[in-house]
Design a protein around this motif. Structure first.
Motif, PDB file in Angstrom:
ATOM      1  N   ALA A 139       0.861  -1.184   0.000  1.00  0.00           N
ATOM      2  CA  ALA A 139       0.000   0.000   0.000  1.00  0.00           C
ATOM      3  C   ALA A 139       0.895   1.230   0.000  1.00  0.00           C
ATOM      4  CB  ALA A 139      -0.927   0.019   1.214  1.00  0.00           C
ATOM      5  N   MET A 140       0.321   2.360  -0.379  1.00  0.00           N
ATOM      6  CA  MET A 140       1.101   3.601  -0.357  1.00  0.00           C
ATOM      7  C   MET A 140       0.219   4.776   0.042  1.00  0.00           C
ATOM      8  SD  MET A 140       1.595   5.116  -4.213  1.00  0.00           S
ATOM      9  CE  MET A 140       0.177   5.714  -5.146  1.00  0.00           C
ATOM     10  N   ALA A 141       0.876   5.827   0.517  1.00  0.00           N
ATOM     11  CA  ALA A 141       0.194   7.084   0.811  1.00  0.00           C
ATOM     12  C   ALA A 141       1.146   8.220   0.507  1.00  0.00           C
ATOM     13  CB  ALA A 141      -0.254   7.148   2.264  1.00  0.00           C
ATOM     14  N   GLY A 142       0.613   9.290  -0.049  1.00  0.00           N
ATOM     15  CA  GLY A 142       1.402  10.479  -0.343  1.00  0.00           C
ATOM     16  C   GLY A 142       0.988  11.616   0.565  1.00  0.00           C
ATOM     17  N   ALA A 143       1.898  12.541   0.787  1.00  0.00           N
ATOM     18  CA  ALA A 143       1.604  13.727   1.596  1.00  0.00           C
ATOM     19  C   ALA A 143       2.112  14.955   0.869  1.00  0.00           C
ATOM     20  CB  ALA A 143       2.256  13.620   2.965  1.00  0.00           C
ATOM     21  N   ASN A 144       1.246  15.959   0.744  1.00  0.00           N
ATOM     22  CA  ASN A 144       1.658  17.224   0.156  1.00  0.00           C
ATOM     23  C   ASN A 144       2.550  17.988   1.125  1.00  0.00           C
ATOM     24  OD1 ASN A 144       0.078  17.682  -2.511  1.00  0.00           O
ATOM     25  ND2 ASN A 144      -1.435  16.830  -1.113  1.00  0.00           N
ATOM     26  N   PRO A 145       3.348  18.922   0.631  1.00  0.00           N
ATOM     27  CA  PRO A 145       4.203  19.711   1.526  1.00  0.00           C
ATOM     28  C   PRO A 145       3.392  20.479   2.571  1.00  0.00           C
ATOM     29  CG  PRO A 145       4.881  19.991  -0.760  1.00  0.00           C
ATOM     30  CD  PRO A 145       3.577  19.262  -0.793  1.00  0.00           C
ATOM     31  N   LEU A 146       4.017  20.731   3.697  1.00  0.00           N
ATOM     32  CA  LEU A 146       3.398  21.508   4.767  1.00  0.00           C
ATOM     33  C   LEU A 146       3.229  22.956   4.308  1.00  0.00           C
ATOM     34  CD1 LEU A 146       2.546  21.678   7.804  1.00  0.00           C
ATOM     35  CD2 LEU A 146       4.936  22.251   8.297  1.00  0.00           C
ATOM     36  N   VAL A 147       1.985  23.440   4.316  1.00  0.00           N
ATOM     37  CA  VAL A 147       1.685  24.819   3.919  1.00  0.00           C
ATOM     38  C   VAL A 147       0.711  25.408   4.933  1.00  0.00           C
ATOM     39  CG1 VAL A 147       0.677  26.321   2.166  1.00  0.00           C
ATOM     40  CG2 VAL A 147       2.015  24.335   1.462  1.00  0.00           C
ATOM     41  N   GLY A 148       1.094  26.517   5.548  1.00  0.00           N
ATOM     42  CA  GLY A 148       0.206  27.173   6.496  1.00  0.00           C
ATOM     43  C   GLY A 148      -0.190  26.289   7.657  1.00  0.00           C
ATOM     44  N   GLY A 149       0.696  25.405   8.063  1.00  0.00           N
ATOM     45  CA  GLY A 149       0.414  24.519   9.185  1.00  0.00           C
ATOM     46  C   GLY A 149      -0.422  23.303   8.830  1.00  0.00           C
ATOM     47  N   GLN A 150      -0.702  23.107   7.536  1.00  0.00           N
ATOM     48  CA  GLN A 150      -1.569  22.008   7.124  1.00  0.00           C
ATOM     49  C   GLN A 150      -0.856  21.081   6.148  1.00  0.00           C
ATOM     50  OE1 GLN A 150      -5.032  22.142   4.065  1.00  0.00           O
ATOM     51  NE2 GLN A 150      -6.013  22.574   6.036  1.00  0.00           N
ATOM     52  N   VAL A 151      -1.108  19.792   6.299  1.00  0.00           N
ATOM     53  CA  VAL A 151      -0.644  18.774   5.355  1.00  0.00           C
ATOM     54  C   VAL A 151      -1.861  18.024   4.839  1.00  0.00           C
ATOM     55  CG1 VAL A 151       0.575  16.566   5.112  1.00  0.00           C
ATOM     56  CG2 VAL A 151       1.663  18.459   6.320  1.00  0.00           C
ATOM     57  N   ARG A 152      -1.923  17.861   3.518  1.00  0.00           N
ATOM     58  CA  ARG A 152      -3.027  17.090   2.929  1.00  0.00           C
ATOM     59  C   ARG A 152      -2.477  15.775   2.393  1.00  0.00           C
ATOM     60  NH1 ARG A 152      -5.693  16.667  -2.151  1.00  0.00           N
ATOM     61  NH2 ARG A 152      -4.419  18.310  -3.073  1.00  0.00           N
ATOM     62  N   LEU A 153      -3.113  14.681   2.797  1.00  0.00           N
ATOM     63  CA  LEU A 153      -2.720  13.363   2.319  1.00  0.00           C
ATOM     64  C   LEU A 153      -3.382  13.086   0.971  1.00  0.00           C
ATOM     65  CD1 LEU A 153      -2.943  11.171   5.550  1.00  0.00           C
ATOM     66  CD2 LEU A 153      -1.208  12.847   4.865  1.00  0.00           C
ATOM     67  N   ASP A 154      -2.592  12.608   0.027  1.00  0.00           N
ATOM     68  CA  ASP A 154      -3.102  12.304  -1.309  1.00  0.00           C
ATOM     69  C   ASP A 154      -1.937  11.832  -2.172  1.00  0.00           C
ATOM     70  OD1 ASP A 154      -4.974  12.527  -3.683  1.00  0.00           O
ATOM     71  OD2 ASP A 154      -3.455  14.005  -4.265  1.00  0.00           O
ATOM     72  N   PRO A 155      -2.079  10.689  -2.845  1.00  0.00           N
ATOM     73  CA  PRO A 155      -3.188   9.736  -2.784  1.00  0.00           C
ATOM     74  C   PRO A 155      -2.932   8.671  -1.716  1.00  0.00           C
ATOM     75  CG  PRO A 155      -1.670   9.065  -4.487  1.00  0.00           C
ATOM     76  CD  PRO A 155      -1.097  10.325  -3.888  1.00  0.00           C
ATOM     77  N   VAL A 156      -3.975   7.923  -1.379  1.00  0.00           N
ATOM     78  CA  VAL A 156      -3.835   6.709  -0.572  1.00  0.00           C
ATOM     79  C   VAL A 156      -4.319   5.560  -1.446  1.00  0.00           C
ATOM     80  CG1 VAL A 156      -4.536   5.476   1.507  1.00  0.00           C
ATOM     81  CG2 VAL A 156      -4.216   7.973   1.582  1.00  0.00           C
ATOM     82  N   TYR A 157      -3.469   4.548  -1.627  1.00  0.00           N
ATOM     83  CA  TYR A 157      -3.799   3.498  -2.598  1.00  0.00           C
ATOM     84  C   TYR A 157      -3.299   2.141  -2.127  1.00  0.00           C
ATOM     85  CZ  TYR A 157      -3.760   0.752  -6.921  1.00  0.00           C
ATOM     86  OH  TYR A 157      -3.966  -0.225  -7.866  1.00  0.00           O
ATOM     87  N   THR A 158      -4.201   1.162  -2.254  1.00  0.00           N
ATOM     88  CA  THR A 158      -3.853  -0.247  -2.033  1.00  0.00           C
ATOM     89  C   THR A 158      -4.273  -1.014  -3.279  1.00  0.00           C
ATOM     90  OG1 THR A 158      -4.322  -0.018   0.335  1.00  0.00           O
ATOM     91  CG2 THR A 158      -4.143  -2.254  -0.542  1.00  0.00           C
ATOM     92  N   PRO A 159      -3.346  -1.707  -3.953  1.00  0.00           N
ATOM     93  CA  PRO A 159      -3.728  -2.515  -5.112  1.00  0.00           C
ATOM     94  C   PRO A 159      -4.813  -3.523  -4.736  1.00  0.00           C
ATOM     95  CG  PRO A 159      -1.348  -2.312  -4.984  1.00  0.00           C
ATOM     96  CD  PRO A 159      -1.894  -1.754  -3.698  1.00  0.00           C
ATOM     97  N   ALA A 160      -5.665  -3.827  -5.693  1.00  0.00           N
ATOM     98  CA  ALA A 160      -6.829  -4.688  -5.429  1.00  0.00           C
ATOM     99  C   ALA A 160      -6.443  -6.001  -4.767  1.00  0.00           C
ATOM    100  CB  ALA A 160      -7.571  -4.947  -6.740  1.00  0.00           C
ATOM    101  N   ARG A 161      -5.321  -6.590  -5.173  1.00  0.00           N
ATOM    102  CA  ARG A 161      -4.936  -7.904  -4.641  1.00  0.00           C
ATOM    103  C   ARG A 161      -4.537  -7.852  -3.168  1.00  0.00           C
ATOM    104  NH1 ARG A 161      -1.091  -5.765  -7.753  1.00  0.00           N
ATOM    105  NH2 ARG A 161       1.072  -5.643  -7.035  1.00  0.00           N
ATOM    106  N   HIS A 162      -4.289  -6.643  -2.633  1.00  0.00           N
ATOM    107  CA  HIS A 162      -3.865  -6.515  -1.235  1.00  0.00           C
ATOM    108  C   HIS A 162      -4.944  -5.902  -0.343  1.00  0.00           C
ATOM    109  CE1 HIS A 162       0.111  -7.722  -2.386  1.00  0.00           C
ATOM    110  NE2 HIS A 162       0.373  -6.628  -3.067  1.00  0.00           N
ATOM    111  N   ARG A 163      -6.113  -5.647  -0.889  1.00  0.00           N
ATOM    112  CA  ARG A 163      -7.138  -4.967  -0.100  1.00  0.00           C
ATOM    113  C   ARG A 163      -7.804  -5.895   0.914  1.00  0.00           C
ATOM    114  NH1 ARG A 163      -9.561  -1.666  -5.348  1.00  0.00           N
ATOM    115  NH2 ARG A 163      -7.652  -0.412  -5.659  1.00  0.00           N
TER     116      ARG A 163
END
Length: 220
Positions: A139-163
């Motif tokens: 599985a994987m998850a991405g995080a955008n850079p910290l801006v104004g004290g906030q971090v947005r997670l995107d994308p979060v993905y698990t391939p179908a075979r591992h769900r």
């Protein structure tokens, strides 16, 4: 408000009067946008005002998402075997493949390869894999850079075979914890409101729904 590299306008919550005033001002200044994203009421009001003031065609709703904000981070029980780790430079091909699969799953039409990578919304993020005990990424998850004290997670993905094994929750917790450790005061993410599984998952690990957002595409 801010404009994305693809020319899409993102605005904070506005009253109907503010949305009309902003649309008129931007149109008078000669600005052009590919679309707008905002909370449902603001997006709908601004999109219609933009049509009137810019002389474009009727806007088309092309996105719907639910904003979640992290409350109390709660580790899933049981936590699946394995660990989270940052994605290495030598794993870029693997990362791009999973980003392509994620984009296809959510209906995005985007080219993701070595040549186009830098121009996509998937670039300039910090990625984490959850790997099984044998070292296989699951599985994987991405995080955008910290801006104004906030971090947005995107994308979060698990391939179908591992769900269905808790990997998505585990990697989301890992990335959320890292964002807090880096100084984020807020950690947020968007979900597809129609996906009951993902919405329930994020709530179990401490994410609280805030409001629904809508996107409209402009033409002309």
């Amino acid at each position: 408000m801010y404009r994305t590299p693809r020319g899409r306008l993102t605005v904070t919550t506005l009253s109907p009067g503010q949305a009309h005033t902003l649309a008129a001002r931007l149109a008078d200044l000669g600005h052009r946008f590919s679309g707008v994203t905002a909370d449902q009421h603001t997006a709908a009001t601004f999109a219609e005002a933009w049509r009137r003031h810019s002389g474009g065609a009727a806007p088309v709703r092309d996105w719907w998402g639910r904003l979640y904000r992290l409350g109390t981070l709660t580790e899933p029980e049981p936590l699946p075997a394995g660990r989270g780790r940052l994605v290495g430079e030598r794993e870029h091909e693997h990362l791009m493949r999973w980003c392509r699969e994620f984009a296809a799953d959510v209906g995005e039409s985007v080219s993701i390869d070595a040549e186009s990578w830098a121009a996509t919304r998937f670039a300039e993020k910090r990625y984490t894999f959850w790997e099984a005990p044998d070292g296989t990424p699951v599985a994987m998850a991405g995080a955008n850079p910290l801006v104004g004290g906030q971090v947005r997670l995107d994308p979060v993905y698990t391939p179908a075979r591992h769900r269905g094994r808790g990997y998505g929750a585990a990697v989301t917790v890992e990335v959320s914890r890292a964002a807090l450790a880096a100084g984020a005061r807020e950690v947020v993410l968007f979900t597809n409101p129609a996906n009951a599984t993902s919405n329930a998952l994020y709530q179990r690990i401490g994410y609280v729904p805030v409001t629904d957002f809508t996107g409209y595409a402009f033409s002309g």
